[in-house]
Each structure stands twice: as structure tokens, then as C-alpha cells.
Design an enzyme around this catalytic site. Structure first.
Site, PDB file in Angstrom:
ATOM      1  N   GLU A 210      41.464  94.562  42.358  1.00  0.00           N
ATOM      2  CA  GLU A 210      41.537  95.900  42.969  1.00  0.00           C
ATOM      3  C   GLU A 210      42.543  95.806  44.103  1.00  0.00           C
ATOM      4  O   GLU A 210      42.216  95.315  45.193  1.00  0.00           O
ATOM      5  CB  GLU A 210      40.153  96.321  43.482  1.00  0.00           C
ATOM      6  N   CYS A 244      43.126 102.022  50.682  1.00  0.00           N
ATOM      7  CA  CYS A 244      44.022 101.664  49.573  1.00  0.00           C
ATOM      8  C   CYS A 244      44.516 102.908  48.839  1.00  0.00           C
ATOM      9  O   CYS A 244      45.581 102.889  48.246  1.00  0.00           O
ATOM     10  CB  CYS A 244      43.303 100.731  48.610  1.00  0.00           C
TER      11      CYS A 244
HETATM   12  P1  NAD Z   1      43.698  90.179  51.917  1.00  0.00           P
HETATM   13  O1  NAD Z   1      44.273  89.906  50.630  1.00  0.00           O
HETATM   14  O2  NAD Z   1      44.335  89.629  53.145  1.00  0.00           O
HETATM   15  O3  NAD Z   1      42.160  89.689  51.988  1.00  0.00           O
HETATM   16  C1  NAD Z   1      41.198  90.015  51.022  1.00  0.00           C
HETATM   17  C2  NAD Z   1      40.254  88.845  50.815  1.00  0.00           C
HETATM   18  O4  NAD Z   1      40.995  87.733  50.404  1.00  0.00           O
HETATM   19  C3  NAD Z   1      39.492  88.429  52.058  1.00  0.00           C
HETATM   20  O5  NAD Z   1      38.142  88.207  51.720  1.00  0.00           O
HETATM   21  C4  NAD Z   1      40.176  87.171  52.502  1.00  0.00           C
HETATM   22  O6  NAD Z   1      39.308  86.249  53.133  1.00  0.00           O
HETATM   23  C5  NAD Z   1      40.689  86.600  51.215  1.00  0.00           C
HETATM   24  N1  NAD Z   1      41.913  85.831  51.376  1.00  0.00           N
HETATM   25  C6  NAD Z   1      42.900  86.029  52.293  1.00  0.00           C
HETATM   26  N2  NAD Z   1      43.900  85.140  52.105  1.00  0.00           N
HETATM   27  C7  NAD Z   1      43.552  84.389  51.041  1.00  0.00           C
HETATM   28  C8  NAD Z   1      44.169  83.302  50.347  1.00  0.00           C
HETATM   29  N3  NAD Z   1      45.358  82.826  50.717  1.00  0.00           N
HETATM   30  N4  NAD Z   1      43.522  82.781  49.284  1.00  0.00           N
HETATM   31  C9  NAD Z   1      42.332  83.260  48.891  1.00  0.00           C
HETATM   32  N5  NAD Z   1      41.691  84.266  49.518  1.00  0.00           N
HETATM   33  C10 NAD Z   1      42.285  84.824  50.579  1.00  0.00           C
HETATM   34  O7  NAD Z   1      43.670  91.711  51.919  1.00  0.00           O
HETATM   35  P2  NAD Z   1      43.282  92.584  53.052  1.00  0.00           P
HETATM   36  O8  NAD Z   1      44.341  92.606  54.108  1.00  0.00           O
HETATM   37  O9  NAD Z   1      41.915  92.128  53.467  1.00  0.00           O
HETATM   38  O10 NAD Z   1      43.240  94.020  52.305  1.00  0.00           O
HETATM   39  C11 NAD Z   1      44.342  94.891  52.280  1.00  0.00           C
HETATM   40  C12 NAD Z   1      44.830  95.174  50.873  1.00  0.00           C
HETATM   41  O11 NAD Z   1      43.743  95.439  50.023  1.00  0.00           O
HETATM   42  C13 NAD Z   1      45.733  96.384  50.791  1.00  0.00           C
HETATM   43  O12 NAD Z   1      46.807  96.116  49.932  1.00  0.00           O
HETATM   44  C14 NAD Z   1      44.830  97.449  50.185  1.00  0.00           C
HETATM   45  O13 NAD Z   1      45.522  98.463  49.490  1.00  0.00           O
HETATM   46  C15 NAD Z   1      43.995  96.621  49.271  1.00  0.00           C
HETATM   47  N6  NAD Z   1      42.732  97.281  48.970  1.00  0.00           N
HETATM   48  C16 NAD Z   1      42.506  97.696  47.703  1.00  0.00           C
HETATM   49  C17 NAD Z   1      41.331  98.366  47.402  1.00  0.00           C
HETATM   50  C18 NAD Z   1      41.037  98.842  46.009  1.00  0.00           C
HETATM   51  O14 NAD Z   1      39.896  99.201  45.767  1.00  0.00           O
HETATM   52  N7  NAD Z   1      41.985  98.858  45.096  1.00  0.00           N
HETATM   53  C19 NAD Z   1      40.398  98.600  48.406  1.00  0.00           C
HETATM   54  C20 NAD Z   1      40.677  98.147  49.676  1.00  0.00           C
HETATM   55  C21 NAD Z   1      41.835  97.481  49.963  1.00  0.00           C
END
Ligand code: NAD
Length: 455
Positions: A210, A244
Site C-alpha cells: 500500500e 496517501c
Molecule cells: P516508510 O516507508 O518510511 O515507513 C513505513 C514502515 O516501514 C515503518 O513501519 C518503518 O519502520 C518501516 N521501515 C522504514 N524503513 C525501512 C527499511 N529500510 N526497511 C524495512 N522497513 C522500514 O513510510 P512512511 O514515511 O512511514 O509513510 C509514508 C508513505 O506511505 C507515503 O508514500 C504515503 O503515501 C504512503 N502511505 C500509503 C498508504 C496507503 O494506504 N496506500 C497509507 C499511508 C501512507
């Protein structure tokens, strides 16, 4: 303290014992999740206030009520959903029982993002439980208060044998991903999604991603411009633009822009007053790092800031900002903004707007504002996006009957309502055959002759 591996092994043993299979177990866990939300609303609101200064209304609507609605819908529908679905038969299978069984996958991993830190963990969890799985939950470490609250509440309300919360950031998630799961459900950025896919490939684990992207809002045709501006401003600046599915940028003709700008200014002042910083209805940016990212992005634009543009890092306030006079090559158009900056780009025709959208990655959501149904239908027909909504923003994701998810770079797979249950189920095609009609069966056995072909 139990290691990640020990926790996963404990859950796997529970899954293999069959404890999650009975409908009654699943319903009890889902009802318990409902109690978690009902009993702890003040604590949840406090955590969301600490993490993002979420206004109470926005927190209730987008984090609590959405999950409650999905839970009630799932609890009511699950006895029907788990029934096998029978399929059509042909002459050769007339006496057989042919059906699809929804079976649990096993131990699944749910990784959440920080912008809706409660909903993004609990909404997938509903389907994981409903489908009869055990689940590890990995909330975002960035929304720390909600992460801690989930770690404290989940073991109190759900079976500790079958469900666990693991806290931590990138390092903890990477080590978690070295283990074998039966499904990974990830919400977050496209960049991290690539490493999730690589880790999943090692064990051939199926994934749901997502993700985000740049959601366009195309405004075209005659409109009540104040009503349009109110819907646009509400969906863009809800959660300070950290959604998002927030409209990322606007496309409209130069004439419409002249009408739209004063309407946006009016909507902003109605919603947040003349000093949005003082408004309790406007969220804050989640971290200093994201605040810096947004300010840097604004610093790089070639466009003209016509509203907002200022902020104060001490309290992570970033003003609702509108930028005009920019084109598709501008810094603001290269990545998902994910904050309260709204670029408005001009187009000369509907055709040009559609081409602009189609030249970019497929967005998670696409919005078109118009009072002409031909315009709405034309944009729907000629574009592709995860979801679509005309004459409003964000609201399509609140309906559990609609699948929610991306397409192309905005994600793979979908959830909400029955779709979450399907995501966490294996559809096992089953044929139960007896020993009748052996004379017909014989017609397919070698040695083959011309008469086999007439079978
Ligand atoms: P992120 O990718 O930084 O983090 C998301 C998760 O990934 C967290 O739990 C984090 O601990 C983990 N994570 C971070 N770095 C990692 C790595 N190197 N390896 C493995 N896991 C890791 O994202 P974010 O900043 O938390 O979220 C923002 C993004 O999410 C935006 O692009 C937004 O559009 C998207 N988003 C999508 C939806 C949807 O339903 N489609 C909903 C909310 C947010």
C-alpha cells in the site's frame, strides 16, 4: 526477553495447532478488537494528539470510526464469507463437489506507516484475524506514542498466543524480514517497498504493498467554486496533507484558476481562521525531518507562493500553502509532497490534462471535479489509478465495499471490508470426487484411439 524468532515460532506453533481456524475464535478476537477501541478512545486520541496533533474529529473519523465500521461489517459478514463458493460444472465433473474454500495463510506480517498509525495497523489486522491467521504487527516507530499504545493494548485484548506487536524502526524491520512469513502487508513509501519485495523474494512470500504517489485533482467545467474549494481544501489539508490519498496537485484552466484561488483563500479562512497556526483543527508535521523536507521542497520550487509558505519548526507547524505558475518539471512535481503544499498547474484543455496524468506513474487516487458527467466519464475511461472519486477527495476510502489499493507504482493488492479478508485468505480450488462413473473415466485412459477424442 523473547527474540523476534522466538515470537514468530510461538505464533507458528499456535497457528499449526488450529486454534485460529474456528469461526467462533475469529469472531471473539474481532469483538475484542472492537472493545479495545471502545474502552480506550481517550488514550488513543491522546496518542494521536502527541504524534501529529490530530484534531479530535479527524482522529475519530479516520482512525477510530473507520476501523469500527470495518470491524462491524466484517463481524456481521464473516459467517457468509467463510462459506465455500460452489462453481459451475461440466459433464465430466457432474457428480463431483467443486468449490472454492477460503483458508488462512499462516503467520502474517503487517507493517504500518506513521500518518494514520492506528488505522494502518488495525484495518489490515481485521482481515488477518477474519481469515484465521496469526499476525505480527510492526507499527511505525515515527508515531511513537501510538506505537507504544498498540504494544500495550494488543496483548491485553487479543490472544497472546496468536498476535504480537514488535516495535522498532528500519533495523528491527529488516531483521524481522529475514524470517519466513506467509504474507507481508506493507504500508509506506515506494523506496522502502523495494527492499520489502527483495526480502520477500528470498522466501517467495506474497506481498501487499500500500504505497503512495502523486494524486491529481483535475478541475474542469462549470462549478460552484466555493463548494469545490471547500472539498479540495478539506481533503488536501486533512492531517496537514499527510494522507496517501490527499490531492497532491491541481490541474485546471487559467480562467478557472482565477476563480479557484479566492475560493481556496475563503475556504482556508472559514476552516482555520486568519491564523491557521492558532487553529486546533490543523495538524502538525510528524517530525523535524519531514518539516525540513517540506521547507526544502518549497525552497526549490520555481513557482509563486500565493498562500502560506511559512511555518515554525519548534512546534512543527507548516502553513497551508498554495503555489502557482509552475510546470511539470518543477521540484514540487518530482515526488509525493505528503504535506500541506498544494501546487496548481494550468492546462489548456481536458485532453491536455488527461495526457499530463497519463505521462506520470499511475496514482493511488484520481479526482475529477466537474458538473458535466461526460467530463467525469471521459477522465475515468482514459486514465488508470488505484481509486477514483469525482467531486470530492479522500472519501471513497471510507466505504468498506470498495477495494482500497494502488496500481503500478502506487501499490499492489487491495484491502478494506471483504477485500482484506480475501487478501489474507488462500482460495483453494477443491474437487471432491467419488468412485462413480468409472465407465466414463475409462474414456481418457491410454492406449489412446480416435474414440478418446470424442470424449
Ligand atoms: P516508510 O516507508 O518510511 O515507513 C513505513 C514502515 O516501514 C515503518 O513501519 C518503518 O519502520 C518501516 N521501515 C522504514 N524503513 C525501512 C527499511 N529500510 N526497511 C524495512 N522497513 C522500514 O513510510 P512512511 O514515511 O512511514 O509513510 C509514508 C508513505 O506511505 C507515503 O508514500 C504515503 O503515501 C504512503 N502511505 C500509503 C498508504 C496507503 O494506504 N496506500 C497509507 C499511508 C501512507
Amino acid at each position: 526477553m523473547e527474540s523476534q524468532r522466538q515470537i514468530i515460532e510461538r505464533l507458528r506453533a499456535a497457528f499449526q495447532s488450529g486454534v485460529t481456524a474456528p469461526l467462533q475464535f475469529r469472531l471473539t478476537q474481532l469483538k475484542s478488537l472492537l472493545s479495545l477501541l471502545e474502552d480506550n478512545e481517550p488514550q488513543i486520541l491522546e496518542a494521536l494528539q502527541k504524534d501529529l496533533a490530530k484534531p479530535k474529529f479527524e482522529a475519530v473519523l479516520s482512525e477510530i470510526d473507520m476501523v469500527v465500521n470495518d470491524l462491524c461489517y466484517t463481524i456481521n459478514s464473516l459467517p457468509t464469507w467463510i462459506q465455500p463458493s460452489y462453481v459451475g460444472k461440466n459433464l465430466a465433473t457432474k457428480l463431483d463437489d467443486c468449490f472454492v474454500r477460503r483458508e488462512p495463510l499462516g503467520v502474517v506480517l503487517i507493517i504500518g506507516a506513521w500518518n494514520y498509525p492506528l488505522q494502518l495497523i488495525l484495518a489490515p489486522l481485521i482481515g488477518a484475524i477474519a481469515a484465521g491467521n496469526c499476525a505480527i504487527l510492526k507499527p511505525s516507530e515515527i508515531s511513537r506514542a501510538t506505537e507504544r499504545l498498540l504494544a500495550q493494548l494488543i496483548p491485553k485484548y487479543l490472544s497472546q498466543e496468536c498476535f504480537a506487536v514488535i516495535c522498532g524502526g528500519a533495523e528491527e524491520t529488516k531483521s524481522l524480514l529475514e524470517n519466513r512469513f506467509d504474507h507481508i502487508f506493507y504500508t509506506g513509501s515506494q523506496a522502502v517497498a523495494r527492499s520489502i519485495l527483495q526480502a520477500a523474494a528470498v522466501h517467495l512470500t506474497p506481498v501487499t504493498l500500500e504505497l503512495g504517489g502523486k494524486c491529481p485533482c483535475l478541475i474542469y467545467g462549470r462549478l460552484d467554486m466555493l463548494a469545490a474549494a471547500k472539498r479540495l481544501v478539506w481533503s488536501k489539508f486533512f492531517n496537514a496533507g499527510q494522507s496517501c490519498v490527499a490531492p497532491d496537485y491541481v490541474l485546471c484552466t487559467p480562467e478557472m484558476r482565477e476563480e479557484l484561488l479566492p475560493a481556496i483563500a475563503k475556504a482556508l479562512s472559514i476552516f482555520y481562521g486568519s491564523q491557521p497556526k492558532q487553529s486546533e483543527d490543523f495538524s502538525r508535521i510528524v517530525t523535524d525531518r519531514h518539516w525540513d523536507r517540506l521547507m526544502a521542497l518549497l525552497g526549490k520550487t520555481q513557482g509563486r507562493v500565493v498562500m502560506g509558505g511559512e511555518g515554525s519548526k519548534e512546534d512543527k507547524y507548516f502553513a497551508p500553502t498554495v503555489v502557482v505558475d509552475l510546470d511539470g518539471s518543477d521540484a514540487l512535481m518530482q515526488e509525493e509532497i505528503f504535506g500541506p503544499i498544494m501546487p496548481i498547474l494550468t492546462i489548456e484543455s481536458l485532453e491536455q490534462g488527461i495526457t499530463f496524468i497519463n505521462q506520470r506513474e499511475k496514482p493511488l487516487a484520481l479526482y475529477v471535479f466537474s458538473d458535466e458527467s461526460q467530463v467525469v466519464n471521459m477522465v475515468l475511461e482514459r486514465t488508470s489509478s488505484g481509486g477514483f472519486c469525482s467531486n470530492d477527495g479522500i472519501v471513497h476510502m471510507t466505504l468498506p465495499g470498495l477495494p482500497f489499493g494502488g496500481v503500478g507504482a502506487s501499490g499492489m493488492g487491495s484491502y478494506h471490508g471483504r477485500w482484506t479478508f480475501e487478501t489474507f485468505s488462500h482460495r483453494r480450488g477443491c474437487m471432491l470426487r467419488g468412485w462413480g462413473l468409472e465407465r466414463i473415466s475409462m474414456l481418457r485412459y491410454p492406449p489412446y484411439t480416435e474414440s478418446n477424442l470424442s470424449w
